[in-house]
Motif scaffolding. Structure first.
Motif, PDB file in Angstrom:
ATOM      1  N   UNK A 286     -30.311  20.052 -18.509  1.00  0.00           N
ATOM      2  CA  UNK A 286     -30.001  20.451 -17.136  1.00  0.00           C
ATOM      3  C   UNK A 286     -31.214  21.128 -16.496  1.00  0.00           C
TER       4      UNK A 286
ATOM      5  N   UNK B 224     -30.296  30.044 -19.028  1.00  0.00           N
ATOM      6  CA  UNK B 224     -28.945  29.892 -19.511  1.00  0.00           C
ATOM      7  C   UNK B 224     -28.544  28.416 -19.537  1.00  0.00           C
ATOM      8  N   UNK B 225     -29.316  27.572 -18.879  1.00  0.00           N
ATOM      9  CA  UNK B 225     -28.997  26.143 -18.815  1.00  0.00           C
ATOM     10  C   UNK B 225     -29.439  25.417 -20.079  1.00  0.00           C
ATOM     11  N   UNK B 226     -28.757  24.316 -20.365  1.00  0.00           N
ATOM     12  CA  UNK B 226     -29.201  23.412 -21.424  1.00  0.00           C
ATOM     13  C   UNK B 226     -30.538  22.797 -20.993  1.00  0.00           C
TER      14      UNK B 226
END
Lengths: 453, 453
Positions: free
Chosen positions: B40, B35-37
């Motif tokens: 990140x 779910x993180x970029x």
């Protein structure tokens, strides 16, 4: 900031355009001018003498000239001046047709009177939007953003999204990202690349990315630049506290920001403002001289301190030998601390002021004691005089500690007193540290020598 | 270069990921991590302790980790180190799946042995391409470019072009521009925006732009950065002398270049290398100290000159009063000239060396004479001694002229001798100018005073 001249490749085309304008050869002019990149058109336009610009305006539509003006840097060029050469109607048409974030930049450079003058000639919708954007503080995300972005609902299908992009592509400054907005709130983003890759019937909500990077309108532009560089973004969405979508910031504006911020840092540090490599010797002199003369008077303060200790120097002329060694070394230490401090201010690195004070005190004392100890040994051996070595070494240690703190804190002080922090340049810090170093040196020397001799 | 820490928003997610990895909770890990970029994800990956990175590698495909590695800055992070934690097979898969220009950046930071080690594990096609890209000199357009661009023939229709883009969008790093190439030669460019806006049946050749801005593979990266900023380009095509298309340079790589070049300028000027705001006091001391100590020994040269004139100072102790004023002011003038000179070198602004010499001589003399004249008056009035004023004023004029030339030419000299030009920092120039200023001062003073007294 530099490179104001035409590229070499453009010069022959420029000459041909001048000829065409002078001789009224409109067809050939069209051939030449519209074949150029907008940026080169801008350079040519600026290079023309005013009467030929007049001729050009008669031949070129405001909407075409708007594309040209979109590529002019308002911080460098007096667009105001260029606009005032046009009829008010034509100027308003140009501004109406430019991208709105660029118009903000142009208006930002004007006096309020002139701003108002132009705003009143623009379409009402445009003027309202512009007044809103102009209200954001300079150097914030709000001042950089444009409200011209592409938004879509999450329930739309890919084919609907593509149809929308197609429809708005002409006016939108960027279409690399399409923002998914529900009830004004930003909930996702989808790249044009994803739109193209995914099958037509899929839904935007199944394809969009929800891991968003956003900024608030009052965030500093330097922070926006860092985030865009880190996350490799071509556009950054600006939202308010309630996640309402306000606009986007484009990568090309961020490039300009980075250039400007870095130049600012550098010039601030060097004490050379508005560095311009194309200036004449006379301009260079007029730019560098005032600062030097001001510092001469600060330097006279240092001279008068030494003058105060004239009797001591008469008694022990060897003290004069180490003046420049101590002031020079302390100045160097202060300059190093200054460089770190200016970077810290630019990056808004706020550490606790006390923690910073003790850190810099520790650094200054350590550097001072090691350097002072070295010089104590050298002077002791060279002059066969331990007490002289002690005086010079202690003075060096003290002068370095003070200069280090001055380098670190003077810019912070200027910043908090809202004085132009450019005043705290390298030359200023080293001249200031000359003064403190000499005071420390002669006090320590007269104390040690009075006690032991 | 800075900001190595996790963003505050990411910290709780990081903690959850650590827990998941420790407890083998793979489903929850997938939920959090993916779910993180990518950026990140990269930060999280780097922050993990090695044994948890090991666990992560078992759960994440090389192709997904390649997306993460694409967002790591190889100048800052030891990717080499990270790769060596993986099995050779896994590491090769990651490199194979990364964008090729990023792989070049990673390999560029390694020793040749390690480079060779990784190259041999990559697919043959990839390795050949990489060897070619690695052969370009550092900091040139060739070293920055990627061969992964989209090319099309001018006879294609818009609908064909769109189909091609759709087909390659997955692997191409950028699809904002499609390059029109005939017989390997670049003849035009068409933006994805144009493709989308224009009717399907039109031909690429009727829609493409022919006003191209290109660079050669040996062009300096700073020049590429300036052109992209000026022309607002998201990608810059690289061609050879025969206009054969070689690759493109992406805007995100240029952002990194601009940051790095500016930091280099600044650190060079300040004499603080590898400026790092996160370092410990001990690291700061170890970084600042060596340079200071070296300059102390140059400063001892200055001290020994003054020592040489000890008899003169004994006779006229007032001479000591003006030592720091003269050295300080000359140092300031030298620092200003240095700032201009360093900028000139970075921007490769090559003026004729003679013209530059005379310009800087003129500037130095003018500034020197005005400042010297001022100080002559001040000293004459203050000390009621015209000859002393004359000595100090003349010395000031001479010292400024010399320091100005030193500031302008020492960096050029270093550059042409291939010495690290960082040596020519502000502190070095002012310490050097202390030496020359003192020589000039005491020579002039002893001459004037010997003649008239």
């Amino acid at each position: 900031m530099i490179n104001d001249e035409l590229r070499n490749e453009i010069v022959p085309i420029y000459k041909r355009i001048v000829r065409d304008l002078e001789h009224g050869a409109r067809d050939d002019f069209n051939l030449c001018f519209f074949d150029l990149h907008n940026y080169d058109q801008a350079k040519v336009y600026q290079a023309l003498p005013p009467q030929l610009r007049h001729q050009l305006i008669e031949w070129v539509d405001p909407s075409d000239l708007a594309d040209v003006f979109d590529l002019i840097e308002p911080e460098v060029v007096e667009e105001d001046q260029l606009l005032s050469e046009m009829t008010p109607r034509y100027a308003a048409d140009v501004l109406n047709d430019m991208y709105i974030d660029n118009v903000v930049d142009v208006l930002d450079e004007m006096t309020e009177d002139k701003q108002e003058h132009y705003l009143q000639q623009l379409s009402t919708a445009n003027a309202t939007e512009l007044r809103h954007l102009l209200s954001y503080e300079d150097q914030t995300a709000g001042a950089l953003m444009t409200p011209e972005y592409v938004a879509i609902k999450s329930s739309a299908s890919i084919v609907e999204a593509l149809a929308l992009v197609k429809q708005v592509a002409e006016e939108s400054e960027q279409i690399s990202y399409i923002y998914v907005v529900e009830q004004d709130k930003l909930i996702g983003v989808i790249s044009l690349r994803s739109l193209i890759v995914h099958p037509d019937h899929e839904k935007v909500k199944d394809v969009m990315t929800q891991s968003l990077v956003t900024v608030l309108p009052n965030d500093d532009q330097e922070m926006v630049a860092r985030l865009m560089a880190d996350y490799d973004l071509v556009a950054m969405p600006v939202v308010n506290e309630q996640n309402k979508m306000l606009g986007i910031i484009m990568i090309d504006d961020i490039l300009d920001v980075i250039e400007a911020e870095n130049a600012e840092d550098y010039e601030r540090f060097a004490g050379v403002h508005n560095l311009d490599l194309e200036e004449s010797p006379f301009q260079s002199i007029m730019k560098r001289l005032p600062w030097l003369i001001i510092l001469v008077f600060l330097g006279l303060g240092t001279a008068s301190i030494i003058n105060h200790y004239d009797q001591l120097v008469q008694k022990m002329s060897v003290l004069a030998v180490f003046i420049s060694l101590i002031t020079g070394t302390a100045g160097n230490a202060g300059t190093q601390a200054l460089a770190v401090s200016i970077r810290r201010i630019t990056l808004k690195e706020k550490k606790g002021i006390f923690r910073m004070f003790f850190t810099e005190l520790l650094i200054g004392l350590s550097i001072g004691m090691i350097t002072g100890g070295t010089i104590l040994l050298v002077v002791w051996v060279w002059k066969a005089n331990f007490l002289l070595g002690l005086a010079v070494g202690l003075a060096m240690a003290g002068a370095i500690t003070v200069a280090n703190l001055a380098g670190a804190f003077v810019p912070l002080l200027m910043e908090s007193l809202k004085i132009d922090p450019a005043v705290a340049s390298g030359p200023f810090i080293s001249t200031l540290s000359d003064l403190t170093s000499v005071i420390i040196y002669f006090n320590i020397a007269s104390w040690i020598l009075n006690v032991w001799f």
